[in-house]
Structures are given as C-alpha cells and as structure tokens.
Design a protein around this motif. Structure first.
Motif, PDB file in Angstrom:
ATOM      1  N   ILE A 191      -1.284   0.803 -29.107  1.00 15.86           N
ATOM      2  CA  ILE A 191      -0.314  -0.254 -28.822  1.00 15.86           C
ATOM      3  C   ILE A 191      -0.305  -1.240 -29.981  1.00 15.86           C
ATOM      4  CG2 ILE A 191       0.301  -2.109 -27.247  1.00 15.86           C
ATOM      5  CD1 ILE A 191      -1.053  -0.418 -25.029  1.00 15.86           C
ATOM      6  N   ILE A 192       0.859  -1.388 -30.602  1.00 16.49           N
ATOM      7  CA  ILE A 192       1.002  -2.267 -31.750  1.00 16.49           C
ATOM      8  C   ILE A 192       1.175  -3.714 -31.282  1.00 16.49           C
ATOM      9  CG2 ILE A 192       1.950  -0.440 -33.212  1.00 16.49           C
ATOM     10  CD1 ILE A 192       4.742  -1.664 -32.713  1.00 16.49           C
ATOM     11  N   PRO A 193       1.005  -4.682 -32.175  1.00 20.94           N
ATOM     12  CA  PRO A 193       1.220  -6.083 -31.791  1.00 20.94           C
ATOM     13  C   PRO A 193       2.646  -6.324 -31.285  1.00 20.94           C
ATOM     14  CG  PRO A 193       0.049  -5.962 -33.858  1.00 20.94           C
ATOM     15  CD  PRO A 193       0.469  -4.564 -33.525  1.00 20.94           C
ATOM     16  N   ASN A 194       2.762  -7.193 -30.297  1.00 19.71           N
ATOM     17  CA  ASN A 194       4.040  -7.604 -29.705  1.00 19.71           C
ATOM     18  C   ASN A 194       4.864  -6.433 -29.185  1.00 19.71           C
ATOM     19  OD1 ASN A 194       3.542 -10.347 -30.227  1.00 19.71           O
ATOM     20  ND2 ASN A 194       4.258 -10.080 -32.319  1.00 19.71           N
ATOM     21  N   GLN A 195       4.217  -5.455 -28.579  1.00 16.89           N
ATOM     22  CA  GLN A 195       4.915  -4.286 -28.055  1.00 16.89           C
ATOM     23  C   GLN A 195       5.130  -4.431 -26.548  1.00 16.89           C
ATOM     24  OE1 GLN A 195       2.947  -0.548 -28.719  1.00 16.89           O
ATOM     25  NE2 GLN A 195       4.654   0.644 -27.963  1.00 16.89           N
ATOM     26  N   PRO A 196       6.408  -4.481 -26.110  1.00 23.31           N
ATOM     27  CA  PRO A 196       6.657  -4.465 -24.668  1.00 23.31           C
ATOM     28  C   PRO A 196       6.337  -3.074 -24.126  1.00 23.31           C
ATOM     29  CG  PRO A 196       8.719  -4.362 -25.872  1.00 23.31           C
ATOM     30  CD  PRO A 196       7.633  -4.525 -26.883  1.00 23.31           C
ATOM     31  N   LEU A 197       5.937  -3.009 -22.872  1.00 21.77           N
ATOM     32  CA  LEU A 197       5.497  -1.741 -22.295  1.00 21.77           C
ATOM     33  C   LEU A 197       6.149  -1.476 -20.946  1.00 21.77           C
ATOM     34  CD1 LEU A 197       1.669  -2.080 -23.034  1.00 21.77           C
ATOM     35  CD2 LEU A 197       3.320  -0.698 -24.293  1.00 21.77           C
ATOM     36  N   ILE A 198       6.152  -0.218 -20.586  1.00 19.04           N
ATOM     37  CA  ILE A 198       6.530   0.199 -19.238  1.00 19.04           C
ATOM     38  C   ILE A 198       5.242   0.655 -18.572  1.00 19.04           C
ATOM     39  CG2 ILE A 198       7.866   1.812 -17.838  1.00 19.04           C
ATOM     40  CD1 ILE A 198       9.845   1.990 -20.210  1.00 19.04           C
ATOM     41  N   ILE A 199       4.947   0.081 -17.431  1.00 21.14           N
ATOM     42  CA  ILE A 199       3.708   0.414 -16.734  1.00 21.14           C
ATOM     43  C   ILE A 199       4.053   0.923 -15.338  1.00 21.14           C
ATOM     44  CG2 ILE A 199       1.513  -0.448 -15.853  1.00 21.14           C
ATOM     45  CD1 ILE A 199       1.498  -2.466 -18.105  1.00 21.14           C
ATOM     46  N   GLN A 200       3.525   2.084 -15.009  1.00 25.70           N
ATOM     47  CA  GLN A 200       3.695   2.652 -13.673  1.00 25.70           C
ATOM     48  C   GLN A 200       2.405   2.407 -12.903  1.00 25.70           C
ATOM     49  OE1 GLN A 200       4.602   6.816 -13.604  1.00 25.70           O
ATOM     50  NE2 GLN A 200       4.389   6.969 -11.395  1.00 25.70           N
ATOM     51  N   GLY A 258      -0.099  -8.571 -26.172  1.00 28.36           N
ATOM     52  CA  GLY A 258       0.270  -9.716 -26.982  1.00 28.36           C
ATOM     53  C   GLY A 258       0.368  -9.450 -28.465  1.00 28.36           C
ATOM     54  N   TYR A 259       0.046 -10.470 -29.228  1.00 31.37           N
ATOM     55  CA  TYR A 259       0.221 -10.421 -30.671  1.00 31.37           C
ATOM     56  C   TYR A 259      -0.881  -9.633 -31.379  1.00 31.37           C
ATOM     57  CZ  TYR A 259      -3.255 -14.134 -30.772  1.00 31.37           C
ATOM     58  OH  TYR A 259      -4.405 -14.862 -30.616  1.00 31.37           O
ATOM     59  N   GLN A 260      -1.865  -9.125 -30.644  1.00 29.34           N
ATOM     60  CA  GLN A 260      -2.935  -8.363 -31.272  1.00 29.34           C
ATOM     61  C   GLN A 260      -2.791  -6.865 -31.083  1.00 29.34           C
ATOM     62  OE1 GLN A 260      -6.343 -10.151 -29.406  1.00 29.34           O
ATOM     63  NE2 GLN A 260      -6.672 -11.498 -31.143  1.00 29.34           N
ATOM     64  N   GLY A 261      -2.119  -6.428 -30.019  1.00 31.98           N
ATOM     65  CA  GLY A 261      -2.112  -5.008 -29.702  1.00 31.98           C
ATOM     66  C   GLY A 261      -3.474  -4.620 -29.163  1.00 31.98           C
ATOM     67  N   THR A 276       0.837  -1.196   0.000  1.00 29.26           N
ATOM     68  CA  THR A 276       0.000   0.000   0.000  1.00 29.26           C
ATOM     69  C   THR A 276       0.874   1.248   0.000  1.00 29.26           C
ATOM     70  OG1 THR A 276      -1.615  -1.223   1.295  1.00 29.26           O
ATOM     71  CG2 THR A 276      -1.909   1.147   1.178  1.00 29.26           C
ATOM     72  N   GLU A 277       0.471   2.221  -0.795  1.00 30.98           N
ATOM     73  CA  GLU A 277       1.137   3.519  -0.945  1.00 30.98           C
ATOM     74  C   GLU A 277       2.492   3.421  -1.640  1.00 30.98           C
ATOM     75  OE1 GLU A 277       1.187   5.313   2.915  1.00 30.98           O
ATOM     76  OE2 GLU A 277      -0.989   5.269   3.095  1.00 30.98           O
ATOM     77  N   GLU A 278       2.746   2.332  -2.322  1.00 26.33           N
ATOM     78  CA  GLU A 278       3.962   2.206  -3.116  1.00 26.33           C
ATOM     79  C   GLU A 278       3.646   2.449  -4.584  1.00 26.33           C
ATOM     80  OE1 GLU A 278       7.092  -0.809  -0.954  1.00 26.33           O
ATOM     81  OE2 GLU A 278       5.750  -1.654  -2.442  1.00 26.33           O
ATOM     82  N   THR A 279       4.664   2.948  -5.282  1.00 27.12           N
ATOM     83  CA  THR A 279       4.579   3.119  -6.726  1.00 27.12           C
ATOM     84  C   THR A 279       5.701   2.317  -7.346  1.00 27.12           C
ATOM     85  OG1 THR A 279       3.656   5.337  -6.490  1.00 27.12           O
ATOM     86  CG2 THR A 279       4.618   4.781  -8.626  1.00 27.12           C
ATOM     87  N   GLY A 280       5.377   1.582  -8.385  1.00 26.64           N
ATOM     88  CA  GLY A 280       6.384   0.772  -9.049  1.00 26.64           C
ATOM     89  C   GLY A 280       6.404   1.027 -10.536  1.00 26.64           C
ATOM     90  N   ILE A 281       7.578   0.839 -11.123  1.00 27.48           N
ATOM     91  CA  ILE A 281       7.760   0.891 -12.565  1.00 27.48           C
ATOM     92  C   ILE A 281       8.010  -0.540 -13.021  1.00 27.48           C
ATOM     93  CG2 ILE A 281       9.190   1.736 -14.464  1.00 27.48           C
ATOM     94  CD1 ILE A 281       7.651   3.975 -13.188  1.00 27.48           C
ATOM     95  N   PHE A 282       7.220  -1.004 -13.959  1.00 25.14           N
ATOM     96  CA  PHE A 282       7.273  -2.393 -14.404  1.00 25.14           C
ATOM     97  C   PHE A 282       7.626  -2.450 -15.887  1.00 25.14           C
ATOM     98  CE2 PHE A 282       4.576  -2.107 -10.754  1.00 25.14           C
ATOM     99  CZ  PHE A 282       4.917  -3.217  -9.998  1.00 25.14           C
ATOM    100  N   LEU A 283       8.651  -3.214 -16.219  1.00 23.54           N
ATOM    101  CA  LEU A 283       9.044  -3.451 -17.597  1.00 23.54           C
ATOM    102  C   LEU A 283       8.379  -4.752 -18.016  1.00 23.54           C
ATOM    103  CD1 LEU A 283      12.862  -2.639 -17.260  1.00 23.54           C
ATOM    104  CD2 LEU A 283      10.985  -1.075 -17.759  1.00 23.54           C
ATOM    105  N   MET A 284       7.293  -4.633 -18.750  1.00 21.08           N
ATOM    106  CA  MET A 284       6.441  -5.780 -19.047  1.00 21.08           C
ATOM    107  C   MET A 284       6.639  -6.284 -20.472  1.00 21.08           C
ATOM    108  SD  MET A 284       4.648  -6.707 -16.493  1.00 21.08           S
ATOM    109  CE  MET A 284       3.998  -6.168 -14.936  1.00 21.08           C
ATOM    110  N   PRO A 285       6.906  -7.582 -20.626  1.00 23.74           N
ATOM    111  CA  PRO A 285       6.995  -8.156 -21.979  1.00 23.74           C
ATOM    112  C   PRO A 285       5.620  -8.164 -22.642  1.00 23.74           C
ATOM    113  CG  PRO A 285       7.204  -9.869 -20.314  1.00 23.74           C
ATOM    114  CD  PRO A 285       7.159  -8.573 -19.581  1.00 23.74           C
ATOM    115  N   SER A 286       5.622  -8.231 -23.946  1.00 22.39           N
ATOM    116  CA  SER A 286       4.374  -8.114 -24.701  1.00 22.39           C
ATOM    117  C   SER A 286       3.361  -9.210 -24.365  1.00 22.39           C
ATOM    118  CB  SER A 286       4.669  -8.120 -26.198  1.00 22.39           C
ATOM    119  OG  SER A 286       5.309  -9.319 -26.575  1.00 22.39           O
ATOM    120  N   PHE A 287       3.835 -10.410 -24.017  1.00 22.32           N
ATOM    121  CA  PHE A 287       2.877 -11.491 -23.743  1.00 22.32           C
ATOM    122  C   PHE A 287       2.059 -11.247 -22.486  1.00 22.32           C
ATOM    123  CE2 PHE A 287       6.573 -13.053 -21.416  1.00 22.32           C
ATOM    124  CZ  PHE A 287       6.029 -13.590 -20.271  1.00 22.32           C
TER     125      PHE A 287
END
Length: 176
Positions: A156-165, A148-151, A133-144
């Motif tokens: 967001i394009i197909p197979n695009q890895p993302l950074i999620i805060q 995924g393969y659809q976007g 609780t009350e934490e913030t994280g930065i996540f380097l997420m693979p496309s799967f």
C-alpha cells in the motif's frame, strides 16, 4: 566581596526578560499548505469513489459521517450493531480502487476484536460498526482512515484509498 557578588546576582536576576519571537516563522504557511494538500487529496478520493459508485449503479451505497461510502452485500435479520466494548469476530480483505486484491486472508481465521478497546486500522474500526452479525460490507475508505501518508511499506503506497470487504461473523455484546 561575597556579599557584593550576591547582591549583584540578585539584582541582575530581577531584570525583566524580553520574550523571543518563534524560531520557525514559516510554520503557519507550512500548515496552510498541508491543509490545502489534504483538501485536494480528499477531493480526488471522493471523485474516485463516485466513479466506482456510478459503475456499480445497481447497488445502494450509504455515506458514513466518518467520510467513507459503503454497501451491504448480504443483509442480516439481526438488529444489533457493534458498539464500544462488544467483542466481534470478523474477516476482511483489502483491495485497491481498481479491485486488485492486496491482502487476502488465505486461512480465513477470524480476527477477534473488542470494539474501540483494541488497536486496529481506523477503516476496520468504523466499518465494523456499520455491520450486523452475518453481514458482509464493501467499504470505500479514504486514505486518512487507512494507512495515510505513510502507506504500509509493502503493498500500500502513501495516500492510497482502499476498498475493504468486511464479513462480521459474530457479536458478543458487553454488559456496561
């Protein structure tokens, strides 16, 4: 005549049928090619994430057993992490690997979510479980784990890895 026709059909139906070969004999090679593409994609995404981590050498990144990397921006003194059935409130932002803002919640209305009991993007599901609780994280997420393969059909394009805060605002534990 009816008797002979009935006997004929009874005898004919007792004949052992021969099993057929599969219609699609290329299925195995298709699956092998698909596995190879996914392995290559995962390898490329890992290289991208390692470059991001190298550029941000002052931060300590952790590796999840689900296949993503993350860092905690602001630590919390709370000990509890969300588990299945807990109700959480969170805010999130999605960035591409260059840091460009793809989806930003302008009104900052927290999302209420019951962990593992409601449908949500797998990246969010696994990321939330790494925060207190009350934490913030930065996540380097693979496309799967993302779209995924659809976007998403928009930004967001197909197979695009993302950074999620993800900012975990509150946690209400469930009584199991």
């Amino acid at each position: 005549i009816f008797f002979f026709i009935t006997i004929f059909f009874l005898i004919a139906s007792c004949v052992q049928t021969k099993s057929r070969d599969p219609i699609n004999s290329n299925k195995k090679s298709f699956l092998n090619k698909s596995v190879g593409r996914n392995i290559d994609l995962q390898r490329k995404e890992k290289i991208i994430f390692q470059k991001i981590i190298e550029r941000d050498s002052k931060s300590k990144y952790f590796v999840s057993d689900k296949g993503f990397y993350f860092k905690i921006l602001n630590s919390s003194k709370n000990k509890l992490k969300p588990k299945s059935g807990d109700q959480v409130e969170f805010i999130y932002n999605i960035f591409d690997v260059e840091g460009n803002d793809l989806y930003f919640d302008d009104n900052f209305d927290p999302i209420k979510y019951i962990v593992d009991k409601e449908e949500v993007l797998p990246a969010l599901r696994y990321g939330i479980k790494e925060l207190r609780t009350e934490e913030t994280g930065i996540f380097l997420m693979p496309s799967f784990l993302c779209y995924g393969y659809q976007g998403d059909g928009e930004k967001i394009i197909p197979n695009q890895p993302l950074i999620i805060q993800i900012n975990l605002i509150s946690l209400k534990t469930s009584i199991n």
